[in-house]
Design a protein around this motif. Structure first.
Motif, PDB file in Angstrom:
ATOM      1  N   GLY A  13      42.281  47.362  37.062  1.00 36.65           N
ATOM      2  CA  GLY A  13      41.080  46.965  37.621  1.00 36.65           C
ATOM      3  C   GLY A  13      40.091  46.114  37.303  1.00 36.65           C
ATOM      4  O   GLY A  13      41.167  44.863  37.013  1.00 36.65           O
ATOM      5  N   TYR A  14      39.167  45.630  37.902  1.00 41.59           N
ATOM      6  CA  TYR A  14      38.440  44.499  38.170  1.00 41.59           C
ATOM      7  C   TYR A  14      38.333  43.700  36.491  1.00 41.59           C
ATOM      8  O   TYR A  14      39.025  42.322  36.563  1.00 41.59           O
ATOM      9  N   GLU A  15      37.380  44.273  35.379  1.00 39.09           N
ATOM     10  CA  GLU A  15      36.775  43.658  34.474  1.00 39.09           C
ATOM     11  C   GLU A  15      38.261  43.567  33.569  1.00 39.09           C
ATOM     12  O   GLU A  15      38.825  42.432  32.972  1.00 39.09           O
TER      13      GLU A  15
ATOM     14  N   GLU B 121      36.391  51.642  41.684  1.00 38.80           N
ATOM     15  CA  GLU B 121      36.092  50.767  41.009  1.00 38.80           C
ATOM     16  C   GLU B 121      34.887  50.638  40.786  1.00 38.80           C
ATOM     17  O   GLU B 121      34.240  50.634  41.385  1.00 38.80           O
ATOM     18  N   LYS B 122      34.024  50.039  39.984  1.00 42.02           N
ATOM     19  CA  LYS B 122      32.591  50.105  39.021  1.00 42.02           C
ATOM     20  C   LYS B 122      32.148  49.070  38.341  1.00 42.02           C
ATOM     21  O   LYS B 122      30.260  49.309  38.074  1.00 42.02           O
ATOM     22  N   SER B 123      32.928  47.947  38.465  1.00 40.75           N
ATOM     23  CA  SER B 123      32.503  46.960  37.527  1.00 40.75           C
ATOM     24  C   SER B 123      30.981  46.157  38.406  1.00 40.75           C
ATOM     25  O   SER B 123      30.400  46.428  39.467  1.00 40.75           O
ATOM     26  N   PRO B 124      29.640  45.976  37.695  1.00 41.34           N
ATOM     27  CA  PRO B 124      28.705  44.894  38.522  1.00 41.34           C
ATOM     28  C   PRO B 124      29.162  44.238  39.098  1.00 41.34           C
ATOM     29  O   PRO B 124      27.719  43.731  39.574  1.00 41.34           O
ATOM     30  N   LYS B 125      29.704  42.832  38.190  1.00 42.56           N
ATOM     31  CA  LYS B 125      30.255  41.490  38.807  1.00 42.56           C
ATOM     32  C   LYS B 125      30.524  41.816  40.520  1.00 42.56           C
ATOM     33  O   LYS B 125      30.210  40.757  41.191  1.00 42.56           O
TER      34      LYS B 125
ATOM     35  N   GLU C 190      29.970  44.570  42.417  1.00 42.90           N
ATOM     36  CA  GLU C 190      29.381  45.810  43.009  1.00 42.90           C
ATOM     37  C   GLU C 190      29.132  45.342  44.508  1.00 42.90           C
ATOM     38  O   GLU C 190      29.282  46.280  45.466  1.00 42.90           O
TER      39      GLU C 190
ATOM     40  N   ARG D  11      42.271  51.760  44.103  1.00 46.12           N
ATOM     41  CA  ARG D  11      41.389  51.757  42.839  1.00 46.12           C
ATOM     42  C   ARG D  11      39.940  51.127  43.064  1.00 46.12           C
ATOM     43  O   ARG D  11      38.541  50.960  43.036  1.00 46.12           O
TER      44      ARG D  11
ATOM     45  N   LYS E 115      36.654  36.192  40.925  1.00 53.16           N
ATOM     46  CA  LYS E 115      36.034  37.169  42.031  1.00 53.16           C
ATOM     47  C   LYS E 115      36.296  36.596  43.187  1.00 53.16           C
ATOM     48  O   LYS E 115      36.287  37.342  44.242  1.00 53.16           O
TER      49      LYS E 115
END
Length: 208
Positions: A28-30, A116-120, A122, A112, A56
């Motif tokens: 995942g991103y984080e 994906e839920k990362s606010p960075k 989103e 994925r 990012k």
């Protein structure tokens, strides 16, 4: 943009892309680590950040890269079918399987980013997903031959019911696949099962 990266030799460029796709897909991103990416790709971290200013930026580049490949090798090929909605869905299933087999890290990445839920990232990710979905529907549903449908049911209702049924089928299939990797998936069995559902829909909603 990213000319210094896209201008690399193909094998070096692909090794970086596949390493990054795999890392993002797995963690995942984080939690994705650029240290692991450069280790897998066999380059220095300085080189990676010469091509991409941040994690990012790299992630969003990969999203655009994946969507470009999916458009060229999947969505744009659907339009080569005739106006039969079910033939298009059947063609789409075959193309999707071929793309996933050819680009395994891409398949894992797509799975994925769909959750994906990362606010960075989103907002930017949502924008890309919405754009790709709209383009996909345009290719799948444009210039349909509704004269193939039963005449005692409104054509728009048949179209919508077919889409809802097959999208839910697709969601169920993804749940059944779960964490299986591409090489573990029995695509032939999936395609056979899907074809049976297409046949049921044809008998229900098409002229006989």
């Amino acid at each position: 943009m990213h000319e210094n990266f896209t201008g690399l030799k193909e094998d070096k460029r692909d090794s970086i892309i596949n390493a990054a796709l795999t890392e993002f897909a797995t963690k995942g991103y984080e939690l994705a680590s650029t240290n692991e990416m450069v280790k897998a790709a066999g380059i220095s971290k300085g080189a990676l950040f010469h091509y991409f200013a941040s994690k990012k930026e790299l992630f969003l580049f990969l999203c655009d890269y994946v969507f470009k490949v999916v458009s060229q090798e999947f969505y744009e090929q659907i339009g080569h079918c005739d106006g039969d909605l079910l033939i298009r869905y059947g063609r789409a299933a075959m193309l999707k399987g071929a793309v996933y087999q050819r680009y395994p890290p891409m398949f894992e990445f797509i799975k994925r980013i769909s959750v994906e839920k990362s606010p960075k990232i989103e907002d930017q990710l949502k924008e890309r997903l919405v754009k790709m979905m709209a383009y996909g529907y345009q290719c799948l549903l444009g210039n349909l031959d509704t004269s193939l449908f039963r005449q005692d049911v409104p054509a728009d209702k048949i179209r919508d019911l077919t889409i809802w049924a097959l999208e839910n089928y697709g969601n169920r299939s993804m749940e059944l696949i779960g964490d299986q990797r591409v090489e573990e998936i029995d695509l032939e069995a999936l395609n056979t099962d899907f074809a049976q559902y297409l046949d049921v829909l044809r008998r229900c909603f098409y002229k006989q």
